[in-house]
Design a protein around this motif. Structure first.
Motif, short mmCIF file in Angstrom:
data_model
loop_
_atom_site.label_atom_id
_atom_site.label_comp_id
_atom_site.label_asym_id
_atom_site.label_seq_id
_atom_site.Cartn_x
_atom_site.Cartn_y
_atom_site.Cartn_z
N ARG A 1 0.80 -1.24 0.00
CA ARG A 1 0.00 0.00 0.00
C ARG A 1 0.82 1.28 0.00
N GLU B 1 -8.90 8.11 0.24
CA GLU B 1 -9.98 8.31 1.22
C GLU B 1 -10.53 6.99 1.74
N ARG B 2 -10.44 5.96 0.95
CA ARG B 2 -10.90 4.63 1.41
C ARG B 2 -9.87 4.00 2.35
N ARG C 1 -14.49 9.81 -10.63
CA ARG C 1 -15.10 9.17 -9.48
C ARG C 1 -16.35 8.41 -9.88
N THR C 2 -17.04 7.91 -8.89
CA THR C 2 -18.12 6.99 -9.20
C THR C 2 -19.39 7.65 -9.73
N LYS D 1 -6.91 2.99 1.61
CA LYS D 1 -6.21 1.85 1.01
C LYS D 1 -4.83 2.22 0.48
N GLU E 1 -7.31 -2.35 -5.73
CA GLU E 1 -6.84 -2.45 -4.35
C GLU E 1 -5.95 -3.66 -4.13
N ARG F 1 -9.38 9.50 -8.98
CA ARG F 1 -9.37 8.10 -8.58
C ARG F 1 -8.33 7.84 -7.49
N PHE G 1 -12.68 -0.93 -8.06
CA PHE G 1 -11.79 -0.59 -6.96
C PHE G 1 -11.10 -1.85 -6.43
N LYS G 2 -11.87 -2.92 -6.33
CA LYS G 2 -11.36 -4.17 -5.72
C LYS G 2 -10.10 -4.64 -6.42
N ASP H 1 -9.79 9.00 -4.28
CA ASP H 1 -10.81 8.04 -3.84
C ASP H 1 -10.16 6.88 -3.08
N HIS H 2 -9.09 6.34 -3.66
CA HIS H 2 -8.40 5.23 -2.99
C HIS H 2 -7.82 5.69 -1.66
#
Ligand code: AMP
Length: 468
Positions: A72, A139-140, A423-424, A142, A117, A133, A113-114, A136-137
């Motif tokens: 990561r 913020e998750r 983004r989504t 990851k 990740e 993007r 995303f999966k 986004d990662h």
């Protein structure tokens, strides 16, 4: 002349470059690689087509050859404004790292995303991403950016156009202060200058000649176009487009047709298809797999006409395009140079034809001022009478009403959320505009009575009414 072997690059990188057929470094490469290898910040002012991608990938790979990435925690980061450009940079990495064991991840919208990740979890040396993007990662939870040693910002001027600068500033703040920054932009707008002054430390500045003088091998021309009536402008312009393609005939083996607005990209592609032309659209609202499929088809030669927006076509490396057709004159004159630079590559011959409507005149003046020459006027492929179609052809495409309340027409590359952040949220603003169009007037006010559903006879002149 500098040789690649003079540049202190890793021998495995040199081997890959030789296999790619590169004989000597381009000016941006000769200028940027040595300071980058010394660990210095680089400010490269260069456009697509100058070899700028290799000017940052080659030193990065050499620098990353030692050491390993932790889970990561990517060791380097390349930020690109569009998915296509990011994918192209990733391809470059694959080419140049083919004899090495470096890992990379591509973080772009339209991919799950999966999947992304699980790659990041294993640890990557190079992370190539669009800013939205990437955040986004982050913020998750990851992604950890505290181990980034080299950060690249590619096509910063386009990032500015797309409203990404706040995201870029945020990402700069998430990476260590000690990182090395390689920053590329085709132009130095004041906002870009501010960013470089804030985040780059004593950069080596390398500026390569602007391509404003479009390649000599490109034959340019403009077809002036005047619709018979304003409400027929779209369909008549498409008639001219088809006639133009027909007139070019076999000379036009393949073409990129640029439109300023996404809606026109769609309409043009659909219209061409209906008339039996081999055409497909590419713009930011289409899903990634569709975009990739279309691009692959165009590259392989199974698709003849690619109708595109500026952003979608940005950085596309399609080696042999015989024609570029500007369905509209671009609003930013530099885009003209970018667009026509898709043809006439590597010394090949190319043709660039621009359609210029009455409202495009100012934009055309700006283009001619930039390239410092008058573009030859070509005879219209359609006799004016022929363009005056009495009725839109039955199979013509319905255009959504223009939302005049928004002022100027939206640029195709003025990204909405879907493209802006990758983004989504993928709902294009165009849909909103379309649904507003029916019951709102020009100023966006609620329309009462007949509104804009005017019976067609009212639109006829008195003489026309008498005749009918
Ligand atoms: P870029 O400006 O990075 O988009 O590169 C434009 C094209 O030039 C790409 O197709 C590269 O593969 C190619 N290229 C980059 N560097 C060289 C080089 N030194 N010699 C020949 N071709 C190159």
């Amino acid at each position: 002349m500098t040789k690649f072997t003079d540049l202190n690059l890793n021998p495995k990188v040199l081997k890959a470059i030789a296999e790619a057929g590169y004989e000597s470094p381009t000016p941006i490469q000769a200028g940027a690689i040595p300071p980058a290898l010394e660990g210095r910040d680089v400010l490269g002012i260069a456009q697509t087509g100058t070899g700028k991608t290799a000017s940052f990938t080659l030193p990065m790979i050499t620098l990353l050859a030692r050491g390993r990435a932790r889970a990561r925690m990517p060791r380097s980061l390349v930020l690109c404004p569009t998915r296509e450009l990011a994918a192209q940079v990733a391809e470059n990495f694959d080419t140049y790292t083919k004899h090495m064991k470096l890992t990379k991840a591509l973080l772009i919208g339209g991919v799950s995303f999966k999947e992304q990740e699980s790659i990041i979890d294993k640890g990557v040396d190079v992370l190539i991403a669009t800013p939205g993007r990437l955040l986004d990662h982050f913020e998750r939870g990851k992604l950890i950016l505290s181990d980034v040693k080299v950060m690249v910002v590619d096509e910063a001027d386009r990032m500015l156009d797309m409203g990404f600068i706040p995201d870029i500033e945020r990402i700069f703040g998430l990476t260590p202060f000690t990182r090395q920054t390689l920053f590329f932009s085709a132009t130095m707008a004041p906002e870009i200058e501010r960013i470089t002054n804030t985040f780059l430390s004593a950069p080596e500045r390398i500026e390569v000649a602007r391509q404003a003088t479009a390649s000599e091998t490109i034959e340019q021309g403009v077809v002036m176009f005047k619709p018979s009536r304003r409400d027929r402008e779209g369909s008549e312009k498409r008639t001219v487009l088809r006639a133009l393609i027909d007139r070019e005939g076999e000379k036009c083996t393949n073409a990129i047709i640029f439109c300023n607005r996404k809606t026109d990209v769609d309409i043009c592609a659909k219209s061409l298809k209906k008339y039996g032309y081999d055409a497909a659209a590419i713009h930011g609202d289409l899903d990634q797999s569709q975009r990739t499929r279309t691009l692959d088809g165009f590259r392989e030669g199974s698709l003849r006409l690619l109708v595109a927006s500026d952003v979608a076509a940005r950085g596309l490396d399609v080696p042999s395009v015989s024609h570029v057709i500007n369905f509209d004159v671009p609003g930013h004159p530099e885009d003209y140079v970018h667009r026509i630079g898709r043809t006439g590559r590597a010394g090949r011959e190319g043709t660039a034809i621009t359609l210029c409507g009455p409202r495009d005149q100012k934009a055309l003046d700006a283009v001619e001022q930039l390239i410092q020459k008058e573009i030859p006027r070509l005879e219209s492929p359609v006799k004016s009478k022929a363009v005056e179609v009495k009725e839109a052809p039955k199979d013509e495409i319905k255009e959504p009403r223009e939302n005049k309340s928004a002022g100027k027409p939206r640029r195709a590359d003025k990204p909405d959320r879907s493209e802006r952040s990758d983004r989504t949220d993928n709902k294009p603003t165009e849909n909103k505009q379309r649904s507003r169009g029916r019951d709102r007037n020009d100023r966006g006010h609620k329309v009462v009575g007949m509104g804009d559903h005017l019976p067609s006879f009212i639109a006829l002149s008195f003489a026309e009414r008498r005749a009918s």
